[in-house]
Design a protein around this motif. Structure first.
Motif, PDB file in Angstrom:
ATOM      1  N   ASP A 155       0.416  -1.148  -0.410  1.00 30.30           N
ATOM      2  CA  ASP A 155      -0.048  -0.135   0.208  1.00 30.30           C
ATOM      3  C   ASP A 155       0.848   1.409  -0.182  1.00 30.30           C
ATOM      4  OD1 ASP A 155      -1.979  -2.023   0.108  1.00 30.30           O
ATOM      5  OD2 ASP A 155      -2.116  -1.650   2.308  1.00 30.30           O
ATOM      6  N   LEU A 156       1.859   1.330  -0.493  1.00 28.35           N
ATOM      7  CA  LEU A 156       2.942   2.403  -0.606  1.00 28.35           C
ATOM      8  C   LEU A 156       2.540   3.194  -1.253  1.00 28.35           C
ATOM      9  CD1 LEU A 156       6.543   0.030  -0.803  1.00 28.35           C
ATOM     10  CD2 LEU A 156       5.218   1.729   0.671  1.00 28.35           C
ATOM     11  N   TYR A 157       1.911   3.750  -2.754  1.00 30.07           N
ATOM     12  CA  TYR A 157       1.517   4.326  -3.869  1.00 30.07           C
ATOM     13  C   TYR A 157       3.171   4.959  -4.217  1.00 30.07           C
ATOM     14  CZ  TYR A 157      -0.966   7.554  -6.729  1.00 30.07           C
ATOM     15  OH  TYR A 157      -1.337   8.687  -7.934  1.00 30.07           O
ATOM     16  N   VAL A 158       3.643   5.496  -3.415  1.00 28.49           N
ATOM     17  CA  VAL A 158       4.601   5.972  -3.793  1.00 28.49           C
ATOM     18  C   VAL A 158       5.582   5.899  -2.532  1.00 28.49           C
ATOM     19  CG1 VAL A 158       6.096   8.137  -4.662  1.00 28.49           C
ATOM     20  CG2 VAL A 158       4.602   8.476  -5.172  1.00 28.49           C
ATOM     21  N   ASP A 159       6.624   5.157  -2.234  1.00 24.97           N
ATOM     22  CA  ASP A 159       8.511   5.263  -1.705  1.00 24.97           C
ATOM     23  C   ASP A 159       9.039   5.878  -2.371  1.00 24.97           C
ATOM     24  OD1 ASP A 159       8.962   3.784  -3.886  1.00 24.97           O
ATOM     25  OD2 ASP A 159       9.742   1.909  -2.868  1.00 24.97           O
ATOM     26  N   ALA A 160      10.239   5.645  -1.688  1.00 27.45           N
ATOM     27  CA  ALA A 160      11.488   6.428  -1.820  1.00 27.45           C
ATOM     28  C   ALA A 160      12.683   5.348  -2.110  1.00 27.45           C
ATOM     29  CB  ALA A 160      12.507   6.586  -0.478  1.00 27.45           C
ATOM     30  N   THR A 161      12.285   4.336  -2.628  1.00 31.10           N
ATOM     31  CA  THR A 161      13.173   2.784  -3.532  1.00 31.10           C
ATOM     32  C   THR A 161      12.619   3.007  -4.402  1.00 31.10           C
ATOM     33  OG1 THR A 161      14.088   2.087  -1.511  1.00 31.10           O
ATOM     34  CG2 THR A 161      14.116   0.783  -3.560  1.00 31.10           C
ATOM     35  N   PHE A 162      11.843   2.221  -5.006  1.00 29.78           N
ATOM     36  CA  PHE A 162      10.841   1.220  -6.323  1.00 29.78           C
ATOM     37  C   PHE A 162      10.590   3.276  -7.277  1.00 29.78           C
ATOM     38  CE2 PHE A 162      10.870  -2.130  -3.059  1.00 29.78           C
ATOM     39  CZ  PHE A 162      11.311  -2.373  -2.984  1.00 29.78           C
ATOM     40  N   ALA A 163       9.237   3.709  -6.420  1.00 24.94           N
ATOM     41  CA  ALA A 163       8.996   4.601  -7.321  1.00 24.94           C
ATOM     42  C   ALA A 163      10.173   5.097  -8.248  1.00 24.94           C
ATOM     43  CB  ALA A 163       7.734   5.323  -6.208  1.00 24.94           C
ATOM     44  N   PRO A 164      10.972   6.081  -7.801  1.00 20.91           N
ATOM     45  CA  PRO A 164      11.674   6.978  -8.488  1.00 20.91           C
ATOM     46  C   PRO A 164      12.436   5.658  -9.287  1.00 20.91           C
ATOM     47  CG  PRO A 164      12.406   6.800  -6.168  1.00 20.91           C
ATOM     48  CD  PRO A 164      11.739   6.186  -6.209  1.00 20.91           C
ATOM     49  N   ASP A 165      12.907   4.541  -9.012  1.00 20.03           N
ATOM     50  CA  ASP A 165      14.257   4.447 -10.198  1.00 20.03           C
ATOM     51  C   ASP A 165      12.751   3.977 -11.576  1.00 20.03           C
ATOM     52  OD1 ASP A 165      16.401   2.658 -11.248  1.00 20.03           O
ATOM     53  OD2 ASP A 165      15.557   0.595 -10.203  1.00 20.03           O
ATOM     54  N   ALA A 166      11.405   3.459 -11.029  1.00 21.73           N
ATOM     55  CA  ALA A 166      10.463   3.044 -12.182  1.00 21.73           C
ATOM     56  C   ALA A 166      10.556   4.384 -13.400  1.00 21.73           C
ATOM     57  CB  ALA A 166       8.947   2.591 -11.126  1.00 21.73           C
ATOM     58  N   VAL A 167      10.222   5.150 -12.785  1.00 16.03           N
ATOM     59  CA  VAL A 167      10.067   6.668 -13.469  1.00 16.03           C
ATOM     60  C   VAL A 167      11.223   6.922 -14.358  1.00 16.03           C
ATOM     61  CG1 VAL A 167       9.361   9.250 -12.928  1.00 16.03           C
ATOM     62  CG2 VAL A 167       8.321   7.363 -11.572  1.00 16.03           C
ATOM     63  N   ARG A 168      12.848   7.293 -13.118  1.00 16.80           N
ATOM     64  CA  ARG A 168      13.874   6.878 -13.984  1.00 16.80           C
ATOM     65  C   ARG A 168      13.478   6.307 -15.245  1.00 16.80           C
ATOM     66  NH1 ARG A 168      16.143   8.020  -9.187  1.00 16.80           N
ATOM     67  NH2 ARG A 168      16.690   5.538  -9.041  1.00 16.80           N
ATOM     68  N   THR A 169      13.499   4.514 -15.258  1.00 22.56           N
ATOM     69  CA  THR A 169      13.545   3.753 -15.988  1.00 22.56           C
ATOM     70  C   THR A 169      12.613   4.006 -17.286  1.00 22.56           C
ATOM     71  OG1 THR A 169      14.059   1.939 -14.582  1.00 22.56           O
ATOM     72  CG2 THR A 169      13.586   1.145 -16.080  1.00 22.56           C
ATOM     73  N   LEU A 170      11.476   4.311 -16.900  1.00 21.57           N
ATOM     74  CA  LEU A 170      10.401   4.570 -17.781  1.00 21.57           C
ATOM     75  C   LEU A 170      10.598   5.866 -19.060  1.00 21.57           C
ATOM     76  CD1 LEU A 170       7.452   4.029 -18.680  1.00 21.57           C
ATOM     77  CD2 LEU A 170       6.580   5.212 -16.967  1.00 21.57           C
ATOM     78  N   CYS A 171      11.195   7.068 -17.822  1.00 19.96           N
ATOM     79  CA  CYS A 171      11.383   7.898 -19.243  1.00 19.96           C
ATOM     80  C   CYS A 171      12.978   7.897 -19.632  1.00 19.96           C
ATOM     81  CB  CYS A 171      11.842   9.355 -17.726  1.00 19.96           C
ATOM     82  SG  CYS A 171      10.784   9.782 -17.074  1.00 19.96           S
ATOM     83  N   ARG A 172      13.466   7.384 -19.282  1.00 25.28           N
ATOM     84  CA  ARG A 172      14.740   6.446 -20.287  1.00 25.28           C
ATOM     85  C   ARG A 172      14.458   5.934 -21.367  1.00 25.28           C
ATOM     86  NH1 ARG A 172      17.769   3.924 -16.598  1.00 25.28           N
ATOM     87  NH2 ARG A 172      16.419   1.650 -17.492  1.00 25.28           N
ATOM     88  N   TYR A 173      13.559   5.250 -21.163  1.00 22.87           N
ATOM     89  CA  TYR A 173      12.890   4.119 -22.380  1.00 22.87           C
ATOM     90  C   TYR A 173      11.512   5.312 -22.622  1.00 22.87           C
ATOM     91  CZ  TYR A 173       9.493   1.317 -24.875  1.00 22.87           C
ATOM     92  OH  TYR A 173       8.783   0.882 -25.422  1.00 22.87           O
ATOM     93  N   ALA A 174      11.422   6.306 -22.582  1.00 19.94           N
ATOM     94  CA  ALA A 174      10.388   7.391 -23.183  1.00 19.94           C
ATOM     95  C   ALA A 174      10.915   8.300 -24.400  1.00 19.94           C
ATOM     96  CB  ALA A 174       9.415   8.582 -22.550  1.00 19.94           C
ATOM     97  N   PHE A 175      12.631   8.402 -23.915  1.00 21.35           N
ATOM     98  CA  PHE A 175      13.405   9.467 -24.229  1.00 21.35           C
ATOM     99  C   PHE A 175      14.032   8.571 -25.996  1.00 21.35           C
ATOM    100  CE2 PHE A 175      12.825  12.957 -20.522  1.00 21.35           C
ATOM    101  CZ  PHE A 175      11.640  12.679 -21.049  1.00 21.35           C
ATOM    102  N   ARG A 176      14.638   7.784 -25.050  1.00 17.94           N
ATOM    103  CA  ARG A 176      15.850   7.283 -25.813  1.00 17.94           C
ATOM    104  C   ARG A 176      15.154   5.854 -26.521  1.00 17.94           C
ATOM    105  NH1 ARG A 176      20.507   5.547 -21.493  1.00 17.94           N
ATOM    106  NH2 ARG A 176      20.546   8.340 -20.628  1.00 17.94           N
TER     107      ARG A 176
END
Length: 181
Positions: A155-176
């Motif tokens: 029930d985290l919705y956003v956390d300090a470990t998984f959410a930031p890495d998920a957003v970085r990985t998704l953005c890298r996929y979107a841009f690259r």
């Protein structure tokens, strides 16, 4: 068959296929060549069937079998306040979303977020579905999209470990990969 309509050459000596039980890996030969390439690009190992690898998470295609877990997360009262959909969703609603968004819509690109490693903080079993993220309302003309994500695990919705890495990985996929701006 390759993009030129020629059959691909095979090399049965390779053992770095993503499916270690596969007897044959298909390797495209250089255009106009009659001999195999001199060097083969090393393949990054695929962890827990993730398509796109981050530091602690992997992104993979959502599967029909994930829908029951997604419904539980979406109906969680603590998390539902962050969603556009305020009603509780039935499994039928979740299936309709899956068919409309994940299967038949090129303007959405949704992924399951999975844990890559054990022993991370917080500790999570490797390969476990943690949440969902994706690119929504993709405009292919102006190369833009919106980001959607949540961590349903614990029930985290956003956390300090998984959410930031998920957003970085998704953005890298979107841009690259998708060449978004």
């Amino acid at each position: 068959w390759n993009h030129s309509g020629r059959p691909l050459k095979t090399d049965t000596s390779r053992t770095d296929c993503k499916d270690s039980s596969a007897a044959v890996c298909f390797i495209p030969w250089p255009k106009g060549s009659t001999s195999p390439p001199r060097t083969l690009a090393p393949r990054r190992p695929i962890k827990e069937h993730s398509m796109i690898l981050g530091e602690v998470i992997g992104l993979r295609a959502l599967e029909y079998n994930d829908l029951a877990q997604l419904q539980i997360w979406r109906n969680n009262e603590r998390m539902r306040r962050y969603y556009r959909e305020y009603r509780e969703l039935s499994l039928g609603d979740q299936e309709a979303w899956y068919k409309a968004i994940c299967c038949d819509n090129r303007n959405f690109c949704m992924f399951g977020i999975t844990a890559l490693h054990t022993g991370e903080a917080p500790p999570v079993a490797s390969g476990r579905l943690l949440g969902v993220c994706g690119l929504t309302n993709i405009n292919w003309v102006i190369r833009s999209a919106e980001i959607s994500f949540y961590i349903g695990h614990d029930d985290l919705y956003v956390d300090a470990t998984f959410a930031p890495d998920a957003v970085r990985t998704l953005c890298r996929y979107a841009f690259r990969t998708l060449n978004m701006h």
